[in-house]
Design an enzyme around this catalytic site. Structure first.
Site, short mmCIF file in Angstrom:
data_model
loop_
_atom_site.label_atom_id
_atom_site.label_comp_id
_atom_site.label_asym_id
_atom_site.label_seq_id
_atom_site.Cartn_x
_atom_site.Cartn_y
_atom_site.Cartn_z
N ASP A 25 -5.39 0.10 -4.56
CA ASP A 25 -3.93 0.15 -4.64
C ASP A 25 -3.37 -1.15 -5.20
O ASP A 25 -2.40 -1.16 -5.93
CB ASP A 25 -3.32 0.50 -3.27
N PHE B 95 -10.77 8.35 16.02
CA PHE B 95 -11.80 7.60 16.74
C PHE B 95 -11.33 6.30 17.38
O PHE B 95 -12.09 5.68 18.12
CB PHE B 95 -12.99 7.36 15.80
N SER C 208 0.81 -1.22 0.00
CA SER C 208 0.00 0.00 0.00
C SER C 208 0.84 1.27 0.00
O SER C 208 0.36 2.32 -0.41
CB SER C 208 -0.93 0.03 1.21
ZN LIG Z 1 -2.34 -5.35 2.61
#
Ligand SMILES: [Zn+2]
Ligand SMILES: *[C@@H]1O[C@H](CO)[C@@H](O)[C@H](O)[C@H]1NC(C)=O
Ligand SMILES: *[C@@H]1O[C@H](CO)[C@@H](O)[C@H](O)[C@H]1NC(C)=O
Length: 503
Positions: free
Chosen positions: A373, A284, A111
């Site tokens: 990605d 969060f 990524s």
């Molecule tokens: Zn991954």
């Protein structure tokens, strides 16, 4: 007329597999009509050759084409249909291309290297963020001089408002490439840096989030990287921050900003008024947000709610905005765990957020791009009947084999306790290598065509909005998204009447 008369016949093969036959599909006229409509809309499609005022990049982390197809079927089945014939919001985008996802040093990408490609327009090494491939992973001293800047950064330089929304930690690889330059995607906080990185002055990703590009909206997880190691987490008392440098990065981020808010739960988030807020950071969870299926709705907003708030804040800027939405880094994480059900529900929520963004923006002045990605070794097939659950099983009748329709090429699924099967035993299922899709709509989106290097995405988006290095793009100014206020319409009508009377 359409799709009302359904013939349901129940075929009992092992699991409850059922076939939903839609009457119309039996007749040639249905398909001829369907085809003619699609042809008509293709023939009447017009290119929007104006500049894009707003840019939205939706990134489905790990959302390969089999995941898109399975999510589409799941979405249809959740709506009580057979599923295959339904459409995701992204399916309705008129322009599609394929993206080659490899990293410079590795066939199977990650990524970080891919985010550098689609956000900065330059392919990079596996595990590196916001630097060219001249920076080997883990080598801090090789970072200097090899930094590449993102389209988020360039949009900010051009006066637009910018934001990132993710369900992973906001320092995660995908959003990270929007603002950070680092030889290692795992250098989240200062306590993660190696002695070499400290010695050569490299900064952690959380530090860079606050000190590089000024970002208007930052929503996701990742609280722990922002606070000192003696600061207790507000939600989980047994958790603390992980910073060893004693800095409160949220406080630093808020300094010298006006109309700025920090929130860490749903109540605080709901109380934020977008009309009076110019900067919003919402973190969060200490690390990643929970899976959509496990989200505590009273504590954490959904991806769609975050996207909605972000667009309302960013779109106040008359010069427009750039928004990066990581539509679920959790698709990727669920696939790694061999948990297809979670991954597919994440993908459906991702698609819902794309739909909500479409309601809040106009295709006339907003370029929207949806892509992944990289893929995963997730596949499904195997003689299934129409309407079969994508997570269901199949039973061959002649030789009595039972198997899941969806399988993983490797991963934890070798254990029989897992929901889906996998032949190669690995603790974590791996990424795939095949191309992923790019779906696009809005100004200049026809430039997404053919099979492209992943880095092409940043170039098209920069060009469409005339961002660096395409400031001289010579595209006419953005179309006015037609949202004329009713009172303005009345005023215009009045003026028209006046001018008619005076003739
Ligand atoms: Zn991954
Ligand atoms: C790291 O990069 C520097 C500068 O390019 C180089 O001199 C050095 O040999 C590299 N170190 C390692 C361990 O590869
Ligand atoms: C916490 O940070 C301090 C410095 O601020 C450091 O001395 C200490 O070792 C850290 N504690 C842990 C558990 O890392």
């Amino acid at each position: 007329q359409a799709g009302t008369h359904c013939v349901m016949s129940l075929l009992l093969i092992y699991d409850t597999v059922f076939v939903l036959l839609v009457d119309e599909e039996l007749h040639a006229s249905y398909w001829n009509h369907q085809g003619r409509e699609a042809l008509h809309s293709a023939l009447s499609a017009q290119r929007n050759l104006h500049q894009a005022k707003n840019l939205i990049l939706f990134l489905g982390d790990g959302m390969g084409i089999p995941t898109v197809t399975a999510a589409r079927i799941l979405k249809g089945q959740l709506a009580g249909k057979s599923g295959e014939e339904s459409s995701l919001v992204m399916d309705t985008f008129p322009n599609v291309a394929l993206s080659k996802t490899y990293n410079v040093d590795q066939q199977m990408p990650d990524s970080a290297g891919t985010a550098t490609a689609y956000l900065c327009g330059v392919k990079a090494n596996y595990g590196t963020l916001g630097v060219s491939a001249s920076t080997p992973r883990y080598n801090c001293s090789a970072t200097k001089g090899n930094e590449v800047t993102s389209i988020l950064h360039r949009a900010k330089q051009a006066g637009k408002s910018v934001g990132i929304v993710t369900t992973t930690r906001v320092q995660h690889a995908s959003p990270g490439a929007a603002y950070a330059h680092t030889a290692n995607r795992n250098w989240y906080a200062d306590s993660d840096l190696t002695p070499e990185a400290v010695k050569n002055g490299c900064r952690d990703i959380a530090y860079q989030l606050v000190h590089n590009t000024e970002i208007n909206v930052i929503l996701g997880g990742g609280r722990q990287y922002m606070f000192p190691n003696n600061t207790q987490d507000p939600e989980y008392p047994s958790f603390t921050g992980v910073r060893n440098d004693g800095t409160h990065l949220v406080t630093e981020w808020m300094k010298n900003k006006k109309n700025v808010e920090y929130v860490w739960n749903k109540a605080g988030f709901d109380a934020v008024n977008p009309a009076t807020t110019d900067f919003l950071m919402g973190l969060f969870e200490p690390k990643d947000c929970r899976y959509e299926l496990e989200r505590d709705q009273s504590m954490d907003p959904s991806l769609t709610e975050m996207v909605e708030k972000a667009i309302k804040i960013l779109s106040k800027n008359p010069k427009g905005f750039f928004l990066f939405v990581e539509d679920n880094g959790r698709i990727d994480h669920a696939h790694h765990d061999g948990k297809a059900k979670k991954a597919l529900y994440e993908a459906v929520e991702f698609d819902r957020s794309i739909g909500r963004a479409a309601e809040l923006t106009s295709e006339l002045d907003t370029m929207s791009v949806v892509t992944a990605d990289h893929s995963h070794v997730f596949a499904f097939g195997g003689g299934s009947a129409r309407g079969n659950s994508v997570l269901g099983k199949f039973h061959t009748q002649n030789d009595d084999k039972h198997f899941t329709m969806a399988v993983y090429g490797n991963g934890p699924g070798y254990q029989l306790s897992m929901e889906l099967q996998a032949p190669v035993p690995l603790d974590s299922e791996t990424h795939g290598i095949e191309d992923v899709a790019i779906f696009a709509k809005g100004p200049m989106s026809h430039l997404f065509h053919g099979v492209q290097e992943q880095s092409y995405i940043a170039h098209v988006m920069a060009y469409a909005a005339c961002l660096e290095p395409y400031e001289d793009c010579k595209l006419p100014p953005p179309n006015q998204a037609a949202s004329i206020h009713p009172s303005l319409l009345l005023l215009l009508l009045g003026l028209l009447l006046l001018s008619l009377c005076s003739v």
